[in-house]
Design an enzyme around this catalytic site. Structure first.
Site, PDB file in Angstrom:
ATOM      1  CG  ASP A 150      -2.314   0.814   1.073  1.00  0.00           C
ATOM      2  OD1 ASP A 150      -2.233   1.447   0.103  1.00  0.00           O
ATOM      3  OD2 ASP A 150      -3.336   0.562   1.603  1.00  0.00           O
ATOM      4  CD1 TRP A 151       0.154   5.991  -3.085  1.00  0.00           C
ATOM      5  CD2 TRP A 151      -0.385   3.770  -3.406  1.00  0.00           C
ATOM      6  NE1 TRP A 151      -0.228   5.797  -4.466  1.00  0.00           N
ATOM      7  CE2 TRP A 151      -0.354   4.493  -4.696  1.00  0.00           C
ATOM      8  CE3 TRP A 151      -0.482   2.237  -3.228  1.00  0.00           C
ATOM      9  CZ2 TRP A 151      -0.410   3.736  -5.827  1.00  0.00           C
ATOM     10  CZ3 TRP A 151      -0.710   1.703  -4.570  1.00  0.00           C
ATOM     11  CH2 TRP A 151      -0.809   2.296  -5.630  1.00  0.00           C
TER      12      TRP A 151
END
Length: 698
Positions: free
Chosen positions: A263-264
């Site tokens: 995920d970011w």
């Protein structure tokens, strides 16, 4: 299009049993062939090229210019294509579409209990992705609903792993049938948005396998080509850096063999990342920013870099993502059809929770005066964050009601007591704005709560319309409301569906994919915030210490918890009213004594005893009567949605297999169905069991 691709598309449309499961998706290029192609490129790549490939470029997966391999575009999220707009109203990214359909929230999709709709919903989104040059959709989001306060519940599919699994497998097949990659997220144990990058999920092995992994398992078995690791820690390790989470649980236990991305900004240690089984860091290199230096110093192995780069290439080759799609991109999107899919989803997913004295439906041709007020009358109700989809042709509630009921509709923003009393019917809209990055209170703001209390006291014919991404506190006013409609976030056409349900043009058939408790203290996750902290805590996330979230309830989530603790929910899992009535009879289980590996057929006759056509969701639960380990009182193991005319009867059949009777055995590291007695329970909700039969596993 190759013959293999055509056959895959055809097969993915075939429903082969009453669970709604479909034949899995197979990529147009086999794993073996894609692996060979990736190996050829990998052998020619420099270390610098490999390193560059392992980290994204904002929303892009990087390409390789020397090999004429283009960058690949990703986009959020599960309920449609999120197009990012700048301050001038222009789309930030170079995509090939100027608008995208705002579909109802995934939790509403789950409320349909209709796997066919899940396929159409996702296929429509995939068509818009392909036309927009988007190769990876960063969804479906599929974390299990554990607490009502989680800000991303609306992006997910409810509290039950079996229901979520059946919806998700059809979502994956529908999306990927268009050539768009489904990215299952967030793996694993991401059930809170409070300081989400600082939470540590403390959870046992059995709970992971029985509650939090089955939806991912179903998506993988359906052919999903990508997985996104979660922000949180699992038992002390960040998911994107955890060998246990990715290599053990995801790759070994669930057999996933394609691309895994972070995920970011969710990973921090490059050495751990390269050894964990992760392939791609998004959106840029942070943990991997010193990777070349780490290789030179021997901290990171070249073989791990090769594995990561090869996995990215292999996945993209398997889906033909590097090929020229110009002819498909130029194809016109059938937006009208997509709007109809969104509308059908809303029609079947809005849940009627209460209907005292049959106040609904409201006669379309009557003369009653209808006063409308509340929160989402003149603006759209929807969630935010990565799931936000702007949509087009957005229909506000007021316009939908006026079209359905004409000049009988009177909108008053702040009605006084006299105005409320004079109305024949009052429609009051309430709800919450949910989004990622924060949790929100179970209780409504005082202003909203007091408005509803004022209205239900003044007018006994009050219909409360709720727009929210999960359960809210309704205990104070629910007994006094004449009717309650749970509309979630219904998408750009959802208010049309709501108006049609209010008028009786559409008979509601949605069923709750969650339990709604009377108070937040009744949820299994209470309490979960660090001692002394509030949801409004303003400490920057990166400055907040890591805190533990203990999944002390284990496998007893949602209705399993309420059953085990003898807690009466306000509205139970699987519940939803209709303008029709349905009877159940002639339950038969064949055979009633069997060995664990033998399939079991459940049949029951359902009849519409009402005066209007309607749909009923027949739910099958299994109860282990003689379990030697703690097991829930009942577990959903089958369902089907049946459409019946007035007076019509149908015989419904569903199959149960060994997994339907099994629990995860931590000693043997596998699924175990113990010999002994089980009850097969058939009903219209988890708390409304109509028929039951005892069976025996030899």
């Amino acid at each position: 299009m190759t013959l293999r691709t055509l056959v895959t598309l055809i097969l993915s449309l075939i429903i082969f049993n009453n669970y709604g499961q479909t034949n899995p998706f197979f990529p147009p290029v086999s794993y073996e062939e894609a692996d060979k192609r990736a190996k050829v490129i990998l052998q020619q790549m420099t270390l610098e090229e490999k390193v560059e490939l392992l980290a994204g470029d904002d929303m892009l997966i990087r390409g390789l210019k020397r090999f004429n391999i283009p960058s690949v575009t990703t986009a959020d999220a599960t309920q449609g294509v999120r197009l990012a707009w700048d301050e001038q109203g222009k789309i930030k990214w170079n995509v090939g579409i100027e608008k995208s359909t705002a579909f109802p929230a995934p939790i509403l999709l789950a409320s349909t209990w209709n796997t066919d709709i899940a396929y159409d919903y996702a296929r429509s989104i995939g068509e818009e992705c392909r036309a927009g040059k988007i190769r990876f959709l960063l969804g479906p989001g599929m974390n299990i609903y554990r607490i009502s306060q989680c800000g991303r519940n609306f992006e997910y599919f409810g509290e039950d792993p079996f229901l979520a699994a059946r919806i998700i497998e059809n979502y994956v097949i529908g999306l990927q049938s268009t050539g768009t990659v489904a990215t299952l997220k967030h793996f694993l144990g991401n059930q809170t948005e409070f300081k989400r990058r600082r939470s540590n999920t403390v959870v046992d092995e059995r709970t992971l396998h029985e509650i939090y992994m089955p939806a991912f398992e179903a998506g993988i078995d359906a052919g999903a080509m990508a997985v996104m690791a979660a922000y949180n820690q699992i038992n002390g390790e960040w998911c994107g850096e955890s060998n246990y989470v990715i290599n053990k649980l995801l790759r070994k236990d669930l057999g996933f063999k394609w691309l895994v991305m972070s995920d970011w900004w969710s990973v921090y240690n490059g050495e751990k990342v390269t050894r964990s089984g992760l392939d791609l860091e998004m959106p840029w290199a942070t943990a991997l920013k010193e990777i070349k230096k780490d290789v030179e110093e021997g901290k990171i192995l070249k073989s791990d870099i090769d594995r990561m780069a090869k996995s990215i290439l292999r996945t993209c080759f398997a889906m033909n993502l590097y090929d020229d799609y110009k002819s498909e991109i130029k194809a016109k999107i059938n937006y009208d059809n997509h709007e109809q899919v969104a509308l059908k989803t809303a029609r079947e997913g809005i849940v009627l929770l209460k209907n005292s004295q049959d106040i609904l439906p409201i006669s379309k041709n009557g003369t009653s005066k209808i006063l409308v007020t509340g929160k989402y009358v003149d603006k759209m109700a929807r969630g935010g964050g990565a799931a936000f989809v702007k949509g087009y042709n957005n229909i506000i509630l007021l316009d939908a009601l006026k079209k359905e009921f004409g000049n009988r509709i009177q909108y008053i923003e702040n009605p006084d007591i006299d105005e409320l009393k004079k109305a024949d019917i009052v429609l009051v809209s309430t709800g919450t704005f949910d989004e990622e990055g924060s949790d929100r209170p179970f209780t409504l703001p005082d202003k909203d709560e007091n408005l509803i209390l004022k209205i239900v006291e003044a007018n006994k014919n009050t219909v409360v319309i709720v727009n929210s991404g999960s359960g809210i506190h309704m205990t104070n006013w629910a007994p006094k409301a004449a009717a309650i409609l749970y509309c979630w976030y219904p998408g750009q056409t959802g208010n049309i569906a709501l108006a049609e349900i209010l008028s009786g043009k559409v008979n509601p058939s949605g069923k709750l994919p969650i339990s709604i408790e009377k108070r937040f203290e009744d949820t299994p996750g209470y309490p979960y915030l660090p001692n002394g902290e509030e949801l409004t805590d303003t400490t920057p996330e990166h400055e907040h210490p890591v805190y533990n979230v203990h999944y002390k309830e284990g496998i007893f989530v949602g209705y399993r918890w309420h059953d085990s603790k003898k807690i009466e929910p306000l509205f139970p899992f699987g519940f939803g009213l209709s303008y029709s009535a349905f009877s159940y009879k002639k339950l038969k289980v064949t055979p009633n004594s069997f060995i664990a590996d033998q399939p079991v057929v459940i049949s029951v006759e359902v009849k519409n005893t009402g005066s209007v056509a309607g749909a009923e969701v027949v739910q099958v639960y299994v109860s282990d009567v003689e379990a030697t380990v703690p097991r829930p009182e009942k577990e959903l193991k089958g369902f089907t949605k049946v459409y019946l005319k007035p007076g019509e009867s149908k015989k419904i059949e569903m199959k149960l297999d060994k997994r339907s009777f099994s629990y995860w055995d931590v000693d043997s590291k596998g699924w175990k169905a113990e010999p002994g007695k089980y009850n097969i329970l058939v009903g219209s909700s988890s708390r409304n069991i109509k028929l039951h039969k005892e069976v025996n596993i030899k």
